[in-house]
Design a protein around this motif. Sequence first.
Motif, PDB file in Angstrom:
ATOM      1  N   PRO A  87      42.997  44.851  83.801  1.00 42.52           N
ATOM      2  CA  PRO A  87      42.564  43.795  82.886  1.00 42.52           C
ATOM      3  C   PRO A  87      43.672  42.832  82.495  1.00 42.52           C
ATOM      4  O   PRO A  87      43.403  41.691  82.108  1.00 42.52           O
ATOM      5  CB  PRO A  87      42.060  44.576  81.673  1.00 42.52           C
ATOM      6  N   ALA A  88      44.937  43.256  82.597  1.00 42.94           N
ATOM      7  CA  ALA A  88      46.050  42.366  82.275  1.00 42.94           C
ATOM      8  C   ALA A  88      46.119  41.175  83.219  1.00 42.94           C
ATOM      9  O   ALA A  88      46.817  40.192  82.926  1.00 42.94           O
ATOM     10  CB  ALA A  88      47.366  43.146  82.316  1.00 42.94           C
ATOM     11  N   ASP A  89      45.402  41.227  84.351  1.00 38.76           N
ATOM     12  CA  ASP A  89      45.374  40.098  85.281  1.00 38.76           C
ATOM     13  C   ASP A  89      44.381  39.017  84.854  1.00 38.76           C
ATOM     14  O   ASP A  89      44.417  37.911  85.400  1.00 38.76           O
ATOM     15  CB  ASP A  89      45.022  40.579  86.694  1.00 38.76           C
ATOM     16  N   ILE A  90      43.487  39.310  83.929  1.00 33.59           N
ATOM     17  CA  ILE A  90      42.516  38.297  83.512  1.00 33.59           C
ATOM     18  C   ILE A  90      43.201  37.080  82.910  1.00 33.59           C
ATOM     19  O   ILE A  90      42.849  35.930  83.250  1.00 33.59           O
ATOM     20  CB  ILE A  90      41.470  38.901  82.548  1.00 33.59           C
ATOM     21  N   PRO A  91      44.199  37.228  82.019  1.00 31.22           N
ATOM     22  CA  PRO A  91      44.906  36.037  81.541  1.00 31.22           C
ATOM     23  C   PRO A  91      45.548  35.219  82.666  1.00 31.22           C
ATOM     24  O   PRO A  91      45.652  33.992  82.567  1.00 31.22           O
ATOM     25  CB  PRO A  91      45.964  36.615  80.594  1.00 31.22           C
ATOM     26  N   LYS A  92      45.970  35.892  83.747  1.00 32.38           N
ATOM     27  CA  LYS A  92      46.530  35.167  84.887  1.00 32.38           C
ATOM     28  C   LYS A  92      45.465  34.283  85.542  1.00 32.38           C
ATOM     29  O   LYS A  92      45.724  33.137  85.923  1.00 32.38           O
ATOM     30  CB  LYS A  92      47.093  36.164  85.911  1.00 32.38           C
ATOM     31  N   LEU A  93      44.235  34.808  85.665  1.00 30.30           N
ATOM     32  CA  LEU A  93      43.142  34.012  86.210  1.00 30.30           C
ATOM     33  C   LEU A  93      42.793  32.848  85.281  1.00 30.30           C
ATOM     34  O   LEU A  93      42.502  31.738  85.736  1.00 30.30           O
ATOM     35  CB  LEU A  93      41.917  34.893  86.436  1.00 30.30           C
ATOM     36  N   LEU A  94      42.819  33.096  83.974  1.00 36.60           N
ATOM     37  CA  LEU A  94      42.539  32.030  83.011  1.00 36.60           C
ATOM     38  C   LEU A  94      43.594  30.928  83.094  1.00 36.60           C
ATOM     39  O   LEU A  94      43.279  29.734  83.007  1.00 36.60           O
ATOM     40  CB  LEU A  94      42.479  32.600  81.598  1.00 36.60           C
ATOM     41  N   ALA A  95      44.859  31.322  83.280  1.00 33.44           N
ATOM     42  CA  ALA A  95      45.924  30.327  83.416  1.00 33.44           C
ATOM     43  C   ALA A  95      45.744  29.508  84.687  1.00 33.44           C
ATOM     44  O   ALA A  95      45.972  28.289  84.691  1.00 33.44           O
ATOM     45  CB  ALA A  95      47.283  31.027  83.416  1.00 33.44           C
TER      46      ALA A  95
ATOM     47  N   LEU B 168      35.736  28.955  91.089  1.00 31.57           N
ATOM     48  CA  LEU B 168      35.911  30.389  91.296  1.00 31.57           C
ATOM     49  C   LEU B 168      37.374  30.702  91.538  1.00 31.57           C
ATOM     50  O   LEU B 168      38.024  30.062  92.376  1.00 31.57           O
ATOM     51  CB  LEU B 168      35.080  30.878  92.479  1.00 31.57           C
ATOM     52  N   PHE B 169      37.886  31.692  90.809  1.00 27.68           N
ATOM     53  CA  PHE B 169      39.257  32.164  90.980  1.00 27.68           C
ATOM     54  C   PHE B 169      39.156  33.639  91.362  1.00 27.68           C
ATOM     55  O   PHE B 169      38.763  34.481  90.547  1.00 27.68           O
ATOM     56  CB  PHE B 169      40.048  31.953  89.690  1.00 27.68           C
ATOM     57  N   ALA B 170      39.461  33.923  92.620  1.00 22.63           N
ATOM     58  CA  ALA B 170      39.239  35.256  93.185  1.00 22.63           C
ATOM     59  C   ALA B 170      40.533  36.049  93.210  1.00 22.63           C
ATOM     60  O   ALA B 170      41.572  35.547  93.672  1.00 22.63           O
ATOM     61  CB  ALA B 170      38.677  35.136  94.607  1.00 22.63           C
TER      62      ALA B 170
ATOM     63  N   CYS C  60      37.823  42.084  96.374  1.00 20.72           N
ATOM     64  CA  CYS C  60      38.451  42.394  95.095  1.00 20.72           C
ATOM     65  C   CYS C  60      37.462  42.152  93.959  1.00 20.72           C
ATOM     66  O   CYS C  60      36.844  41.087  93.870  1.00 20.72           O
ATOM     67  CB  CYS C  60      39.699  41.531  94.906  1.00 20.72           C
ATOM     68  N   GLY C  61      37.325  43.146  93.075  1.00 13.88           N
ATOM     69  CA  GLY C  61      36.317  43.045  92.023  1.00 13.88           C
ATOM     70  C   GLY C  61      36.668  42.098  90.910  1.00 13.88           C
ATOM     71  O   GLY C  61      35.779  41.622  90.189  1.00 13.88           O
ATOM     72  N   ILE C  62      37.956  41.789  90.722  1.00  9.05           N
ATOM     73  CA  ILE C  62      38.340  40.931  89.611  1.00  9.05           C
ATOM     74  C   ILE C  62      38.257  39.459  90.023  1.00  9.05           C
ATOM     75  O   ILE C  62      38.914  39.019  90.968  1.00  9.05           O
ATOM     76  CB  ILE C  62      39.746  41.302  89.068  1.00  9.05           C
ATOM     77  N   LYS C  63      37.390  38.734  89.333  1.00  6.09           N
ATOM     78  CA  LYS C  63      37.146  37.328  89.627  1.00  6.09           C
ATOM     79  C   LYS C  63      36.865  36.588  88.322  1.00  6.09           C
ATOM     80  O   LYS C  63      36.464  37.192  87.320  1.00  6.09           O
ATOM     81  CB  LYS C  63      35.955  37.154  90.572  1.00  6.09           C
ATOM     82  N   LEU C  64      37.034  35.277  88.362  1.00  2.00           N
ATOM     83  CA  LEU C  64      36.709  34.412  87.237  1.00  2.00           C
ATOM     84  C   LEU C  64      35.910  33.247  87.778  1.00  2.00           C
ATOM     85  O   LEU C  64      36.331  32.600  88.737  1.00  2.00           O
ATOM     86  CB  LEU C  64      37.987  33.916  86.558  1.00  2.00           C
ATOM     87  N   PHE C  65      34.739  32.981  87.183  1.00  2.59           N
ATOM     88  CA  PHE C  65      33.910  31.885  87.685  1.00  2.59           C
ATOM     89  C   PHE C  65      33.053  31.318  86.568  1.00  2.59           C
ATOM     90  O   PHE C  65      32.874  31.933  85.504  1.00  2.59           O
ATOM     91  CB  PHE C  65      33.021  32.340  88.851  1.00  2.59           C
ATOM     92  N   GLU C  66      32.535  30.132  86.826  1.00  2.00           N
ATOM     93  CA  GLU C  66      31.663  29.469  85.856  1.00  2.00           C
ATOM     94  C   GLU C  66      30.257  30.066  85.941  1.00  2.00           C
ATOM     95  O   GLU C  66      29.693  30.191  87.030  1.00  2.00           O
ATOM     96  CB  GLU C  66      31.620  27.969  86.117  1.00  2.00           C
TER      97      GLU C  66
END
Length: 239
Positions: free
Chosen positions: A100-108, A119-121, A157-163
């Motif tokens: 979960p500490a990688d989520i801020p990296k995706l937000l940045a 999408l940030f994969a 990879c399961g960790i992703k950030l998207f609209e």
Amino acid sequence: MNPELSVVVPVFNERDNIAPLVDELVAALRGRLPFEIVYVDDHSTDDTLAVLQALKPRVPELRVLRHATQSGQSTAVRTGVKAARAPWIATLDGDGQNDPADIPKLLAARDAAGPEVKLFAGWRVDRKDSGSKRWASRWANRIRARMLRDNTPDTGCGIKLFEREVFLDLPYFDHMHRYLPALVQRAGWKTVSVPVSHRPRTAGVSKYNNLGRALVGIRDLRGVAWLIARSRRTAVEEL
């Protein structure tokens, strides 16, 4: 306050991984932005649901949804996204291998990108899986990249950030979560891969085997390639 980020976590029989992962999510996000955690229990046969319910009194950001029948990871992700209240979604696997500490990296990465990137994969640059699993994924990624040309080194990879709005506009099918970069690009948006960490599984067992994943993947690849080939996009103006 409405959340700015919804973290969607699909789970099936992951009772021992739930509390540690929820605590890590809270540590990574609380105080950074308003958020919610949406767990979707895919009709677990252990006491996953009871563990989740026991956490709710001390984690007000936690919401729990449960499928009436087991429906698979893609359906669980979509269930969580549909129920989410934030405009942006982060997903991660419930087995604890995503950090979960990688989520801020995706937000940045999102904040530094243009509005055309939706999408940030996550890209697991140092995978902690078994040798056979890494070998199977490496070949699957090569075949997928050649067929779909999605310029994504790691779609599994399961960790992703998207609209959220963009995701819900994508065609839905079982296992679609493995092809999100190609599907988002098909919709006319850009995607970015972000290096993230990866951890060994410390509890529970994997829900997939290499042969089963390969057989399903061949059929899915053909389907996604067909969708891309048949895609038509055009700009629209209101007169």
